[in-house]
Design a protein around this motif. Structure first.
Motif, short mmCIF file in Angstrom:
data_model
loop_
_atom_site.label_atom_id
_atom_site.label_comp_id
_atom_site.label_asym_id
_atom_site.label_seq_id
_atom_site.Cartn_x
_atom_site.Cartn_y
_atom_site.Cartn_z
N TYR A 90 -7.68 -0.94 2.28
CA TYR A 90 -6.81 -1.92 2.93
C TYR A 90 -7.52 -3.27 3.07
CZ TYR A 90 -3.09 1.30 4.43
OH TYR A 90 -2.03 2.16 4.46
N ARG B 110 -2.61 6.23 2.51
CA ARG B 110 -3.71 6.83 3.28
C ARG B 110 -5.08 6.39 2.80
NH1 ARG B 110 0.43 10.28 2.62
NH2 ARG B 110 1.38 11.13 4.52
N HIS C 127 -2.40 -5.95 5.27
CA HIS C 127 -2.02 -4.53 5.23
C HIS C 127 -0.52 -4.36 4.96
CE1 HIS C 127 -5.64 -3.64 8.15
NE2 HIS C 127 -6.00 -4.22 7.02
N TYR D 254 0.81 -1.22 0.00
CA TYR D 254 0.00 0.00 0.00
C TYR D 254 0.84 1.27 0.00
CZ TYR D 254 -4.00 -2.99 0.76
OH TYR D 254 -4.96 -3.95 0.60
N TYR E 256 -7.07 4.04 3.53
CA TYR E 256 -7.42 2.99 4.49
C TYR E 256 -8.71 2.27 4.11
CZ TYR E 256 -3.86 5.29 7.30
OH TYR E 256 -2.68 5.82 7.75
#
Length: 333
Positions: A142, A137, A146, A54, A139
């Motif tokens: 996710y 960022r 993660h 990510y 989220y």
């Protein structure tokens, strides 16, 4: 006494950047890496999937390519500028290593330098890779474990001392190392870094060249605990080989998983900063029970004995050499 004096070469290797694995069933591999671990698909073709974490801003840090035999295709490091590729080519030619320039052989990449290094691994060096959006960022997107980014390569090599000497020439510094018991105290394992963390490469005594594991960084220990629950709930608890736990070496919280082709993947977090110019490496002995698992747990036999084959220049698995040191600890790195 191990000489850990830093050698600064004319080229600048920045960090461990990506790896390519040859898998025997691409869809099963996708189930493991995408649906369970939650890696992001940057691009997917008929016979290859490009993945990233990510946080990452480059096209991929892991490529999975369909093939008849499961093995490591290559490891890759990023360099600080295109000119450093030329300097590295000159270095390897002087070492008598096979050198090949590649162009557009991976999606998202242009020119790269590939060599077969003195340890027997095919290693790629590159500067440019297509940038992608960092999802750090996001989220809301996710999933899985993660995973944020690739962190390191752990390699089984038959002669750790010679491999250590070679990586010193590349400008790698040592953070921690393990020696055998008295009286000989030979080098059994070493953790070497370019980015200011514990390691980009770990060298472990064993039959090789083989890939012991790929390490991926997660943000917190809770991500690792969540992964254990997730794999168990999906009926994939047998993929959990070792952990969760805390290493003595590196101080990291860890979990080791085995994918459908038995490649070993480490989820890794909570190590420490090594960027100070006067940083001194930490020394361990192979019989220290806190070294491998700080809590004293004994690792499974598979952790010592099993690693993945690596591709040779002829496309077949590279010929293996037996480890030069026979001593084996009760716990592992």
């Amino acid at each position: 006494m191990l000489d850990t004096t830093w050698i600064q070469p004319p080229f600048d290797i920045v960090r461990a950047a990506h790896a390519e694995l040859i898998v025997t069933d691409l869809q099963r591999a996708k189930e493991f890496y995408v649906h369970l671990l939650g890696l992001v698909v940057s691009e997917e073709r008929q016979n290859v999937i490009y993945l990233r974490g990510y946080e990452e801003r480059l096209h991929h840090s892991l490529a999975l390519r369909q093939g008849p035999v499961a093995m490591l295709d290559h490891l890759a490091f990023r360099v600080a500028s295109p000119e450093h590729l030329v300097l590295l080519a000159r270095f390897y030619e002087q070492q008598g290593c096979p050198v090949r320039w590649v162009q557009n052989e991976e999606e998202g990449m242009e020119q790269a330098l590939r060599v077969q290094d003195p340890c027997g691994f095919i290693v790629e060096f590159f500067y440019f890779m297509q940038p992608v959006e960092s999802l750090l960022r996001r989220y809301d997107l996710y999933r899985g474990s993660h995973i944020q980014r690739i962190d390191h390569f752990n390699l089984h090599v038959p002669d750790v001392q010679s491999a250590f000497d070679y990586y010193k020439q590349l400008g790698f510094r040592c953070s921690e190392y393990t020696v055998t018991s008295s009286p000989d105290k030979q080098l059994w394992a070493a953790w070497l870094y370019r980015k200011p963390t514990i390691h980009d490469v770990a060298l472990t005594n064993g039959t090789g060249p083989r890939l012991h594991h790929l390490g991926f960084w997660v943000s917190e220990a809770q991500d690792i605990l969540h992964t254990c629950d997730r794999f168990a709930a999906a009926g994939q608890n047998m993929a959990i080989e070792r952990g969760p736990g805390r290493h003595g070496v590196s101080n990291a919280f860890f979990l080791y998983l085995r994918d459908p082709d038995d490649f070993r993947i480490e989820l890794y977090t909570c190590d420490y900063f090594t960027g100070d110019p006067d940083f001194e490496p930490m020394r361990w002995t192979v019989d220290d029970p806190r070294r491998g698992t700080f809590w004293g747990h004994i690792a499974p036999v598979s952790w010592f004995e099993e690693s993945s084959l690596v591709k040779g220049l002829d496309g077949k698995p590279a010929q293996l050499q037996l480890a030069s040191l026979k001593e084996r600890p009760m716990t592992v790195i």
